[in-house]
Design a protein around this motif. Structure first.
Motif, mmCIF file in Angstrom:
data_model
loop_
_atom_site.group_PDB
_atom_site.id
_atom_site.type_symbol
_atom_site.label_atom_id
_atom_site.label_comp_id
_atom_site.label_asym_id
_atom_site.label_seq_id
_atom_site.Cartn_x
_atom_site.Cartn_y
_atom_site.Cartn_z
ATOM 1 N N UNK A 242 0.808 -1.220 0.000
ATOM 2 C CA UNK A 242 0.000 0.000 0.000
ATOM 3 C C UNK A 242 0.839 1.267 0.000
ATOM 4 N N UNK A 243 2.096 1.170 0.443
ATOM 5 C CA UNK A 243 2.998 2.323 0.461
ATOM 6 C C UNK A 243 3.842 2.389 -0.811
ATOM 7 N N UNK A 244 4.293 1.234 -1.293
ATOM 8 C CA UNK A 244 5.268 1.215 -2.388
ATOM 9 C C UNK A 244 4.646 1.390 -3.765
ATOM 10 N N UNK A 245 3.437 0.867 -3.975
ATOM 11 C CA UNK A 245 2.836 0.972 -5.312
ATOM 12 C C UNK A 245 2.632 2.432 -5.730
ATOM 13 N N UNK A 246 2.148 3.332 -4.851
ATOM 14 C CA UNK A 246 2.074 4.744 -5.262
ATOM 15 C C UNK A 246 3.449 5.324 -5.632
ATOM 16 N N UNK A 247 4.510 4.880 -4.952
ATOM 17 C CA UNK A 247 5.849 5.380 -5.264
ATOM 18 C C UNK A 247 6.363 4.823 -6.590
ATOM 19 N N UNK A 248 5.904 3.635 -6.980
ATOM 20 C CA UNK A 248 6.262 3.095 -8.288
ATOM 21 C C UNK A 248 5.649 3.929 -9.414
ATOM 22 N N UNK B 204 14.777 -7.706 -0.819
ATOM 23 C CA UNK B 204 14.725 -9.143 -1.029
ATOM 24 C C UNK B 204 13.315 -9.658 -1.315
ATOM 25 N N UNK B 205 12.299 -8.935 -0.845
ATOM 26 C CA UNK B 205 10.922 -9.421 -0.982
ATOM 27 C C UNK B 205 10.057 -8.466 -1.795
ATOM 28 N N UNK B 206 9.968 -7.222 -1.361
ATOM 29 C CA UNK B 206 8.972 -6.308 -1.927
ATOM 30 C C UNK B 206 9.308 -5.856 -3.348
ATOM 31 N N UNK B 207 10.559 -5.456 -3.598
ATOM 32 C CA UNK B 207 10.921 -4.993 -4.948
ATOM 33 C C UNK B 207 10.816 -6.123 -5.972
ATOM 34 N N UNK B 208 11.350 -7.347 -5.681
ATOM 35 C CA UNK B 208 11.121 -8.444 -6.636
ATOM 36 C C UNK B 208 9.640 -8.738 -6.866
ATOM 37 N N UNK B 209 8.849 -8.615 -5.805
ATOM 38 C CA UNK B 209 7.414 -8.848 -5.931
ATOM 39 C C UNK B 209 6.770 -7.822 -6.854
ATOM 40 N N UNK C 218 6.005 -3.561 -12.160
ATOM 41 C CA UNK C 218 6.216 -2.259 -11.526
ATOM 42 C C UNK C 218 7.678 -2.094 -11.140
ATOM 43 N N UNK C 219 8.205 -0.903 -11.321
ATOM 44 C CA UNK C 219 9.597 -0.610 -10.975
ATOM 45 C C UNK C 219 9.636 0.505 -9.937
ATOM 46 N N UNK C 220 10.353 0.252 -8.852
ATOM 47 C CA UNK C 220 10.507 1.271 -7.822
ATOM 48 C C UNK C 220 11.879 1.919 -7.989
ATOM 49 N N UNK C 221 11.920 3.190 -8.392
ATOM 50 C CA UNK C 221 13.219 3.859 -8.590
ATOM 51 C C UNK C 221 13.875 4.187 -7.248
ATOM 52 N N UNK C 222 14.987 3.513 -6.952
ATOM 53 C CA UNK C 222 15.622 3.597 -5.640
ATOM 54 C C UNK C 222 16.976 4.308 -5.736
ATOM 55 N N UNK C 223 17.277 5.107 -4.712
ATOM 56 C CA UNK C 223 18.594 5.730 -4.563
ATOM 57 C C UNK C 223 19.065 5.504 -3.131
ATOM 58 N N UNK C 224 20.336 5.031 -2.987
ATOM 59 C CA UNK C 224 20.848 4.696 -1.657
ATOM 60 C C UNK C 224 22.047 5.531 -1.235
#
Length: 476
Positions: A56-62, A82-87, A93-99
């Motif tokens: 519910x938090x990550x899909x809007x960010x995708x 390990x779980x949410x991004x592969x899912x 859906x792609x979550x653009x991540x910066x670390x």
């Protein structure tokens, strides 16, 4: 609109996986709306497992990253990658991540741990960014730990070498503090509080030095009534480490939350979130009463109080009874370190190598003796226990300098430090401590006599719901 897109993605996922938390549909719309409107939002979630609301938090960010900052613990970060991004990738859906330590230039979601978040705040890298904070009930505690300052003897030597003209004064000050701290210690592992009056001379010295080496500039800012200060003694080396932590870390970040939009997702509401609650323009309580199978709860009558002389013997005798004949994993939680080590030693002398101290490699019928903080951090690396023994309720001890300083601040404000501070923290912690046992349909034993002899004990029983009483110990 992004709310509708996020809703549709989750609706399709629900058709494929009916185990997804159904309130994620509503949560995704709320998060999308808050991000789009740049609201200051607090969502209080009635949920048994905090990992269930990630979609519910990550899909809007995708769908649109909004230049957001996601503040996570190391375990949350591991689950994210390990779980949410592969899912999400499986659903297209792609979550653009910066670390990185510096902010992204292309609007990606900036994932920070709590130390990185504090450093970014100090460097003014968070200006105008939207903040997303899962497990908000622990936010203040985690920020406090991230802001902590630790000063060892090597830091004193570094300061003395950097300013030779002050060497004699620093040596005299250090030796005087050392003598006082060791003379006040009541036992070898004691933590000794350092009052502001003890370091006024040091504050005067640091105030005239142009650029003191790290961490002394931070120490100078922290030597005031808004920070707790104590020493951890090493009797073997006759050395000590100075610790400083802020009493109200969210007050330090208050302007950040005034200027920045935020989404805070919380379970039990804690008093320390009050300063954010007054800023929020969106407050929603989401979820429904959580259905869980009742857990067996063993709370003997007429147990001694923790300050009774016979309490140690009581713990040993009851723990022995609870461990005998168990074929699965047992975990004993006890936050009094001296008592924990004594109990571990006594049980190990009887049950041998089955008993371990804060180990993630126990026998299948092993007994882990640990603190509640260790258990919260390490239970994901362990099989679900068959039995959890709460030797003491996880109420912070006034012998801890940080707790003593926080209580003193409450007293100065004329507030009820037990019912407004220590008890709510305990009640918020208990459901998370017992969750791994509940999943395994195990049993809980509480050996703290205060549970039945104090009026507030009913609130503890309520926090452990649902449960069924176990009146006596019987063979399986």
């Amino acid at each position: 609109m992004i709310e509708a897109y996020a809703h549709n993605y989750l609706k399709n996922l629900l058709k494929e996986d009916d185990l997804i938390w159904p309130h994620n549909l509503t949560l995704s719309r709320l998060v999308s709306r808050s991000l789009r409107r740049r609201d200051k939002s607090i969502f209080q979630l009635e949920i048994s497992n905090h990992e269930d609301y990630w979609l519910g938090v990550l899909i809007p960010l995708c769908l649109q990253s909004f230049g957001a900052v996601l503040v996570v613990t190391s375990s949350q970060k591991n689950r994210l990658f390990q779980v949410e991004i592969p899912r999400l990738k499986e659903e297209g859906l792609t979550l653009p991540i910066w670390e990185g330590a510096d902010p992204p230039l292309d609007g990606k979601v900036w994932v920070l741990d709590f130390v990185g978040f504090v450093n970014a705040f100090r460097k003014n890298h968070l200006s105008s960014r939207q903040l997303i904070i899962p497990e908000g009930e622990f936010f203040s505690r985690r920020i406090r730990e991230a802001m902590a300052i630790h000063v060892s003897s090597s830091h004193w030597d570094c300061l003395r070498r950097a300013y030779p003209s002050t060497s004699s004064a620093l040596i005299n000050l250090y030796e005087r503090l050392s003598r006082r701290l060791f003379s006040q210690a009541i036992r070898p592992d004691a933590l000794v509080r350092i009052d502001l009056s003890d370091v006024l001379r040091l504050k005067d010295l640091l105030g005239v030095l142009p650029q003191p080496p790290a961490p002394w500039a931070d120490v100078l800012d922290a030597t005031n009534q808004r920070w707790a200060s104590w020493a951890e003694l090493d009797y073997k080396l006759l050395d000590w480490t100075w610790h400083l932590q802020p009493l109200e870390p969210l007050h330090i970040l208050h302007k950040l939350f005034i200027d920045n939009p935020f989404v805070l997702l919380s379970g039990a509401f804690q008093h320390e979130l009050g300063c954010l609650d007054t800023l929020a323009n969106v407050k929603v309580k989401l979820g429904s009463p959580i259905y869980q199978d009742p857990i067996k709860l063993f709370v003997p009558y007429r147990q001694p109080l923790p300050n009774a002389e016979c309490f140690t013997e009581h713990l040993l005798e009851q723990s022995r009874r609870l461990i005998l004949g168990r074929q699965g994993l047992t975990v004993i939680l006890l936050d009094d370190l001296r008592l924990l080590r004594q109990l571990t030693s006594e049980l190990a002398s009887e049950f041998g190598t089955r008993v371990v101290y804060e180990s993630t490699a126990p026998d299948s019928n092993g007994v882990i003796c640990c603190t509640s903080s260790w258990w919260l951090a390490s239970h994901i690396h362990l099989p679900s226990p068959e039995q959890l023994i709460l030797a003491l309720l996880p109420i912070s001890s006034l012998e801890t300098p940080l707790t003593a300083s926080r209580v003193e601040a409450f007293k100065q404000q004329g507030r009820d430090w037990f019912r407004d501070l220590l008890l709510p923290e305990c009640l918020g912690l208990l459901p998370r401590l017992v969750l791994p046992v509940r999943k395994n349909q195990g049993r809980i034993a509480v050996l703290d006599g205060r549970l039945r002899s104090r009026a507030w004990g009913m609130k503890v029983f309520d926090a452990l719901e649902p449960w069924t009483p176990l009146e006596r110990l019987l063979p399986d």
